[in-house]
Design a protein around this motif. Sequence first.
Motif, PDB file in Angstrom:
ATOM      1  N   ILE A  81      22.372  43.509   1.986  1.00 29.26           N
ATOM      2  CA  ILE A  81      22.510  42.653   3.256  1.00 29.26           C
ATOM      3  C   ILE A  81      23.184  43.536   4.343  1.00 29.26           C
ATOM      4  O   ILE A  81      22.491  43.431   5.492  1.00 29.26           O
ATOM      5  CB  ILE A  81      23.635  41.266   3.125  1.00 29.26           C
ATOM      6  CG1 ILE A  81      23.497  40.476   1.705  1.00 29.26           C
ATOM      7  CG2 ILE A  81      23.953  40.478   4.147  1.00 29.26           C
ATOM      8  CD1 ILE A  81      21.929  39.703   2.045  1.00 29.26           C
ATOM      9  N   GLY A  82      24.035  44.523   4.126  1.00 32.29           N
ATOM     10  CA  GLY A  82      24.622  45.460   5.192  1.00 32.29           C
ATOM     11  C   GLY A  82      23.461  46.255   5.677  1.00 32.29           C
ATOM     12  O   GLY A  82      23.218  46.132   7.075  1.00 32.29           O
ATOM     13  N   LEU A  83      22.357  46.608   4.922  1.00 30.60           N
ATOM     14  CA  LEU A  83      21.384  47.376   5.224  1.00 30.60           C
ATOM     15  C   LEU A  83      20.218  46.442   6.106  1.00 30.60           C
ATOM     16  O   LEU A  83      19.841  46.918   7.119  1.00 30.60           O
ATOM     17  CB  LEU A  83      20.506  47.902   4.155  1.00 30.60           C
ATOM     18  CG  LEU A  83      21.143  49.164   3.385  1.00 30.60           C
ATOM     19  CD1 LEU A  83      20.659  49.739   2.108  1.00 30.60           C
ATOM     20  CD2 LEU A  83      21.157  50.334   4.606  1.00 30.60           C
ATOM     21  N   LEU A  84      20.306  45.497   5.761  1.00 26.94           N
ATOM     22  CA  LEU A  84      19.214  44.478   6.456  1.00 26.94           C
ATOM     23  C   LEU A  84      19.635  44.301   7.949  1.00 26.94           C
ATOM     24  O   LEU A  84      18.923  44.319   8.908  1.00 26.94           O
ATOM     25  CB  LEU A  84      18.908  43.178   5.402  1.00 26.94           C
ATOM     26  CG  LEU A  84      18.213  43.307   4.263  1.00 26.94           C
ATOM     27  CD1 LEU A  84      18.441  41.911   3.609  1.00 26.94           C
ATOM     28  CD2 LEU A  84      16.950  43.684   4.791  1.00 26.94           C
ATOM     29  N   GLU A  85      21.097  44.056   7.970  1.00 21.69           N
ATOM     30  CA  GLU A  85      21.583  43.613   9.077  1.00 21.69           C
ATOM     31  C   GLU A  85      21.700  45.007  10.294  1.00 21.69           C
ATOM     32  O   GLU A  85      21.391  44.668  11.345  1.00 21.69           O
ATOM     33  CB  GLU A  85      23.055  43.092   8.928  1.00 21.69           C
ATOM     34  CG  GLU A  85      23.354  42.058   8.482  1.00 21.69           C
ATOM     35  CD  GLU A  85      24.476  41.297   8.685  1.00 21.69           C
ATOM     36  OE1 GLU A  85      25.501  41.895   9.589  1.00 21.69           O
ATOM     37  OE2 GLU A  85      24.962  40.518   7.894  1.00 21.69           O
ATOM     38  N   ARG A  86      21.478  45.990   9.605  1.00 15.27           N
ATOM     39  CA  ARG A  86      21.717  47.193  10.052  1.00 15.27           C
ATOM     40  C   ARG A  86      20.302  47.628  10.697  1.00 15.27           C
ATOM     41  O   ARG A  86      20.169  48.114  12.198  1.00 15.27           O
ATOM     42  CB  ARG A  86      21.927  48.563   9.394  1.00 15.27           C
ATOM     43  CG  ARG A  86      21.870  50.009  10.204  1.00 15.27           C
ATOM     44  CD  ARG A  86      22.349  50.806   9.406  1.00 15.27           C
ATOM     45  NE  ARG A  86      22.253  52.267   9.714  1.00 15.27           N
ATOM     46  CZ  ARG A  86      23.096  52.995  10.565  1.00 15.27           C
ATOM     47  NH1 ARG A  86      24.322  52.217  10.636  1.00 15.27           N
ATOM     48  NH2 ARG A  86      23.014  54.020  10.990  1.00 15.27           N
ATOM     49  N   HIS A  94      27.824  32.473   2.034  1.00 15.43           N
ATOM     50  CA  HIS A  94      28.174  32.926   3.176  1.00 15.43           C
ATOM     51  C   HIS A  94      27.635  34.437   3.348  1.00 15.43           C
ATOM     52  O   HIS A  94      27.023  34.658   4.551  1.00 15.43           O
ATOM     53  CB  HIS A  94      29.730  32.952   3.457  1.00 15.43           C
ATOM     54  CG  HIS A  94      30.256  31.614   3.676  1.00 15.43           C
ATOM     55  ND1 HIS A  94      31.498  31.468   4.118  1.00 15.43           N
ATOM     56  CD2 HIS A  94      29.805  30.309   3.473  1.00 15.43           C
ATOM     57  CE1 HIS A  94      31.857  29.986   3.913  1.00 15.43           C
ATOM     58  NE2 HIS A  94      30.778  29.515   3.634  1.00 15.43           N
ATOM     59  N   PRO A  95      27.605  35.153   2.529  1.00 18.91           N
ATOM     60  CA  PRO A  95      27.318  36.788   2.523  1.00 18.91           C
ATOM     61  C   PRO A  95      25.929  37.042   2.668  1.00 18.91           C
ATOM     62  O   PRO A  95      25.398  37.474   3.398  1.00 18.91           O
ATOM     63  CB  PRO A  95      28.046  37.496   1.558  1.00 18.91           C
ATOM     64  CG  PRO A  95      27.981  36.514   0.378  1.00 18.91           C
ATOM     65  CD  PRO A  95      28.331  35.195   1.328  1.00 18.91           C
ATOM     66  N   GLN A  96      25.153  36.064   1.925  1.00 16.03           N
ATOM     67  CA  GLN A  96      23.615  36.203   1.647  1.00 16.03           C
ATOM     68  C   GLN A  96      22.574  35.314   2.878  1.00 16.03           C
ATOM     69  O   GLN A  96      21.707  35.603   2.814  1.00 16.03           O
ATOM     70  CB  GLN A  96      23.193  36.153   0.460  1.00 16.03           C
ATOM     71  CG  GLN A  96      23.504  34.716  -0.131  1.00 16.03           C
ATOM     72  CD  GLN A  96      24.694  34.647  -1.136  1.00 16.03           C
ATOM     73  OE1 GLN A  96      25.572  34.917  -0.390  1.00 16.03           O
ATOM     74  NE2 GLN A  96      24.866  33.867  -2.219  1.00 16.03           N
ATOM     75  N   ALA A  97      23.496  34.264   3.217  1.00 19.40           N
ATOM     76  CA  ALA A  97      22.594  33.448   4.042  1.00 19.40           C
ATOM     77  C   ALA A  97      23.187  33.025   5.304  1.00 19.40           C
ATOM     78  O   ALA A  97      22.716  33.120   6.423  1.00 19.40           O
ATOM     79  CB  ALA A  97      22.449  32.123   3.153  1.00 19.40           C
ATOM     80  N   VAL A  98      24.527  32.739   5.559  1.00 18.95           N
ATOM     81  CA  VAL A  98      24.977  32.103   6.729  1.00 18.95           C
ATOM     82  C   VAL A  98      25.331  33.482   7.555  1.00 18.95           C
ATOM     83  O   VAL A  98      24.928  33.356   8.831  1.00 18.95           O
ATOM     84  CB  VAL A  98      26.619  31.485   6.401  1.00 18.95           C
ATOM     85  CG1 VAL A  98      27.228  31.088   7.636  1.00 18.95           C
ATOM     86  CG2 VAL A  98      26.406  30.409   5.479  1.00 18.95           C
TER      87      VAL A  98
END
Length: 223
Positions: free
Chosen positions: A68-73, A117-121
């Motif tokens: 998730i962190g890489l996708l957000e980055r 929360h971490p993977q969708a919200v």
Amino acid sequence: MNYWPLLGIAIVVIGFALRFNPLLVVVGAAVATGVLAGLDLVSVVEALGSAFNDNRYISVTWIILPVIGLLERYGLQERARAVIENLRGATMGKLLVFYLGFRQITAAIGMKDIGGHPQAVRPLVAPMAEAAAVKTHGDLPEEEREKVKAMSAATDNVGLFFGEDIFFAIASILLIQGVLEGYGYKLTPLELAVWAIPTAICAFLIHGGRILAFDKRLGRTAK
């Protein structure tokens, strides 16, 4: 009957109300409950360790978070906002009501981990709701933006909590069945799940109304 073990519930309530570390509160409540139930401290620690060892799949979370962190980055939130900005007629209220229904339905058929929360919200729902609110009402104060994010998180909580009990193979249903059976009420998991449906419908209507009312109030705040 020995009611002292119920003190663990009070510890949880007080600890969360005072905003202590949730992990310490839960562990403290578990230890207090075990000791007050007559177990020695070593037995309580053994029980906690055994429960953790039997549920090691929880460590999968630590694999998901870096992804998730890489996708957000690399712009996942920006892309989510762009989708909403280009979608005609999209509002924060409609989006969150749709997600509420989606979360309840998927949880009701056992797919409770499809959201969260971490993977969708955080990476998708909250940025899309914020973009929809800005698109509809114009630029919002930072405080109102934070409330939009909070409403997105609350929507996920309500959808999961009131949807998962419709799935009769969920742990909460089995727990309820065991407690009722201890008091002489023999019900099948399916019977309990059926009676969770009216509650889920009420939760959808009540929280859906809160979402739409919040969306309207945002419009007045922006003006």
